[in-house]
Design a protein around this motif. Structure first.
Motif, PDB file in Angstrom:
ATOM      1  N   LEU A  83       0.819  -1.207   0.000  1.00  0.00           N
ATOM      2  CA  LEU A  83       0.000   0.000   0.000  1.00  0.00           C
ATOM      3  C   LEU A  83       0.854   1.259   0.000  1.00  0.00           C
ATOM      4  O   LEU A  83       1.991   1.254   0.471  1.00  0.00           O
ATOM      5  N   GLU A  84       0.286   2.322  -0.489  1.00  0.00           N
ATOM      6  CA  GLU A  84       0.950   3.617  -0.586  1.00  0.00           C
ATOM      7  C   GLU A  84       1.478   4.093   0.770  1.00  0.00           C
ATOM      8  O   GLU A  84       2.491   4.756   0.842  1.00  0.00           O
ATOM      9  N   TRP A  85       0.816   3.760   1.853  1.00  0.00           N
ATOM     10  CA  TRP A  85       1.181   4.245   3.178  1.00  0.00           C
ATOM     11  C   TRP A  85       2.284   3.422   3.829  1.00  0.00           C
ATOM     12  O   TRP A  85       2.344   3.289   5.042  1.00  0.00           O
ATOM     13  N   GLU A  86       3.173   2.850   3.008  1.00  0.00           N
ATOM     14  CA  GLU A  86       4.293   2.044   3.470  1.00  0.00           C
ATOM     15  C   GLU A  86       3.837   0.936   4.405  1.00  0.00           C
ATOM     16  O   GLU A  86       4.416   0.681   5.461  1.00  0.00           O
ATOM     17  N   SER A  87       2.765   0.298   4.027  1.00  0.00           N
ATOM     18  CA  SER A  87       2.248  -0.831   4.793  1.00  0.00           C
ATOM     19  C   SER A  87       1.837  -1.923   3.808  1.00  0.00           C
ATOM     20  O   SER A  87       1.821  -1.703   2.606  1.00  0.00           O
ATOM     21  N   ILE A  88       1.531  -3.085   4.354  1.00  0.00           N
ATOM     22  CA  ILE A  88       1.068  -4.179   3.507  1.00  0.00           C
ATOM     23  C   ILE A  88      -0.331  -4.591   3.936  1.00  0.00           C
ATOM     24  O   ILE A  88      -0.747  -4.365   5.067  1.00  0.00           O
ATOM     25  N   GLY A  89      -1.051  -5.161   3.011  1.00  0.00           N
ATOM     26  CA  GLY A  89      -2.358  -5.734   3.286  1.00  0.00           C
ATOM     27  C   GLY A  89      -2.333  -7.193   2.877  1.00  0.00           C
ATOM     28  O   GLY A  89      -1.719  -7.551   1.876  1.00  0.00           O
ATOM     29  N   ILE A  90      -2.967  -8.036   3.675  1.00  0.00           N
ATOM     30  CA  ILE A  90      -3.040  -9.457   3.361  1.00  0.00           C
ATOM     31  C   ILE A  90      -4.504  -9.814   3.183  1.00  0.00           C
ATOM     32  O   ILE A  90      -5.329  -9.561   4.052  1.00  0.00           O
ATOM     33  N   LEU A  91      -4.825 -10.373   2.038  1.00  0.00           N
ATOM     34  CA  LEU A  91      -6.187 -10.761   1.701  1.00  0.00           C
ATOM     35  C   LEU A  91      -6.217 -12.274   1.533  1.00  0.00           C
ATOM     36  O   LEU A  91      -5.431 -12.831   0.776  1.00  0.00           O
ATOM     37  N   THR A  92      -7.108 -12.936   2.265  1.00  0.00           N
ATOM     38  CA  THR A  92      -7.320 -14.368   2.102  1.00  0.00           C
ATOM     39  C   THR A  92      -8.691 -14.551   1.493  1.00  0.00           C
ATOM     40  O   THR A  92      -9.690 -14.124   2.066  1.00  0.00           O
ATOM     41  N   ARG A  93      -8.722 -15.161   0.307  1.00  0.00           N
ATOM     42  CA  ARG A  93      -9.977 -15.340  -0.418  1.00  0.00           C
ATOM     43  C   ARG A  93     -10.564 -16.709  -0.160  1.00  0.00           C
ATOM     44  O   ARG A  93      -9.842 -17.684  -0.019  1.00  0.00           O
ATOM     45  N   SER A  94     -11.899 -16.766  -0.142  1.00  0.00           N
ATOM     46  CA  SER A  94     -12.588 -18.052  -0.098  1.00  0.00           C
ATOM     47  C   SER A  94     -13.190 -18.279  -1.471  1.00  0.00           C
ATOM     48  O   SER A  94     -13.322 -17.352  -2.274  1.00  0.00           O
ATOM     49  N   ARG A  95     -13.575 -19.486  -1.769  1.00  0.00           N
ATOM     50  CA  ARG A  95     -14.189 -19.781  -3.074  1.00  0.00           C
ATOM     51  C   ARG A  95     -15.461 -18.975  -3.272  1.00  0.00           C
ATOM     52  O   ARG A  95     -15.803 -18.609  -4.369  1.00  0.00           O
ATOM     53  N   GLU A  96     -16.186 -18.668  -2.196  1.00  0.00           N
ATOM     54  CA  GLU A  96     -17.414 -17.884  -2.305  1.00  0.00           C
ATOM     55  C   GLU A  96     -17.120 -16.447  -2.741  1.00  0.00           C
ATOM     56  O   GLU A  96     -17.915 -15.817  -3.385  1.00  0.00           O
ATOM     57  N   THR A  97     -15.925 -15.933  -2.377  1.00  0.00           N
ATOM     58  CA  THR A  97     -15.550 -14.573  -2.745  1.00  0.00           C
ATOM     59  C   THR A  97     -15.514 -14.388  -4.252  1.00  0.00           C
ATOM     60  O   THR A  97     -15.870 -13.353  -4.764  1.00  0.00           O
ATOM     61  N   VAL A  98     -15.067 -15.421  -4.971  1.00  0.00           N
ATOM     62  CA  VAL A  98     -14.884 -15.306  -6.412  1.00  0.00           C
ATOM     63  C   VAL A  98     -15.893 -16.136  -7.206  1.00  0.00           C
ATOM     64  O   VAL A  98     -15.773 -16.230  -8.416  1.00  0.00           O
ATOM     65  N   ALA A  99     -16.872 -16.704  -6.526  1.00  0.00           N
ATOM     66  CA  ALA A  99     -17.858 -17.525  -7.239  1.00  0.00           C
ATOM     67  C   ALA A  99     -18.671 -16.657  -8.195  1.00  0.00           C
ATOM     68  O   ALA A  99     -19.095 -15.571  -7.856  1.00  0.00           O
ATOM     69  N   ARG A 100     -18.874 -17.134  -9.396  1.00  0.00           N
ATOM     70  CA  ARG A 100     -19.617 -16.394 -10.401  1.00  0.00           C
ATOM     71  C   ARG A 100     -20.998 -16.989 -10.612  1.00  0.00           C
ATOM     72  O   ARG A 100     -21.899 -16.322 -11.082  1.00  0.00           O
ATOM     73  N   TYR A 101     -21.183 -18.272 -10.342  1.00  0.00           N
ATOM     74  CA  TYR A 101     -22.447 -18.919 -10.663  1.00  0.00           C
ATOM     75  C   TYR A 101     -22.939 -19.703  -9.467  1.00  0.00           C
ATOM     76  O   TYR A 101     -22.202 -20.178  -8.686  1.00  0.00           O
TER      77      TYR A 101
END
Length: 139
Positions: free
Chosen positions: A121-139
């Motif tokens: 991130l711009e603010w000299e920090s990091i972000g950690i994102l953990t995705r689940s299958r529901e996060t990206v499910a399309r159908y």
């Protein structure tokens, strides 16, 4: 301008106004617009600023990808100056995974566990994102 070296005959480039193109080197045709405004203004823009980085997203799989012709472009992930981390797939609505109030300058997808994404991130920090299958499910 952001660029990532793919492991296949498809090359992706991101630029200003949230525009992301894919060039399929197998077909040698004009670029495929994944995000931005096309001439007929039918493509969705997920970001309105500079695209900083573009990478393949091996975690997101559409149900159409197995039945589609081999010329289908695999999903990609992009990050932008206006704080958007999103997944783009040819012919699909963009999926916003993260929206920060600062720039997301870079990201990396863990190759051993592609559900985990680390963002710089711009603010000299990091972000950690953990995705689940529901996060990206399309159908």
């Amino acid at each position: 301008m952001a660029h990532s070296a793919p492991a296949s005959p498809v090359d992706h480039v991101g630029g200003s106004s949230g525009t992301v193109f894919a060039w399929d080197l197998r077909l040698q045709q004009q670029p495929i617009l994944l995000s931005g405004v096309s001439l007929n203004e039918t493509t969705q823009t997920i970001s309105e600023s500079e695209v900083w980085e573009v990478q393949y997203d091996s975690y997101t799989h559409s149900s159409n990808i197995n039945s589609a012709p081999s010329t289908r472009i695999l999903p990609i992930m992009m990050c932008s100056e206006d704080g958007i981390l999103a997944v783009l797939e040819q012919g699909e609505e963009p999926i916003e995974l993260l929206a920060e109030n600062c720039a997301i300058n870079a990201f990396d997808i863990d190759p051993q566990n592609p559900s985990d994404v680390i963002c710089g991130l711009e603010w000299e920090s990091i972000g950690i994102l953990t995705r689940s299958r529901e996060t990206v499910a399309r159908y």
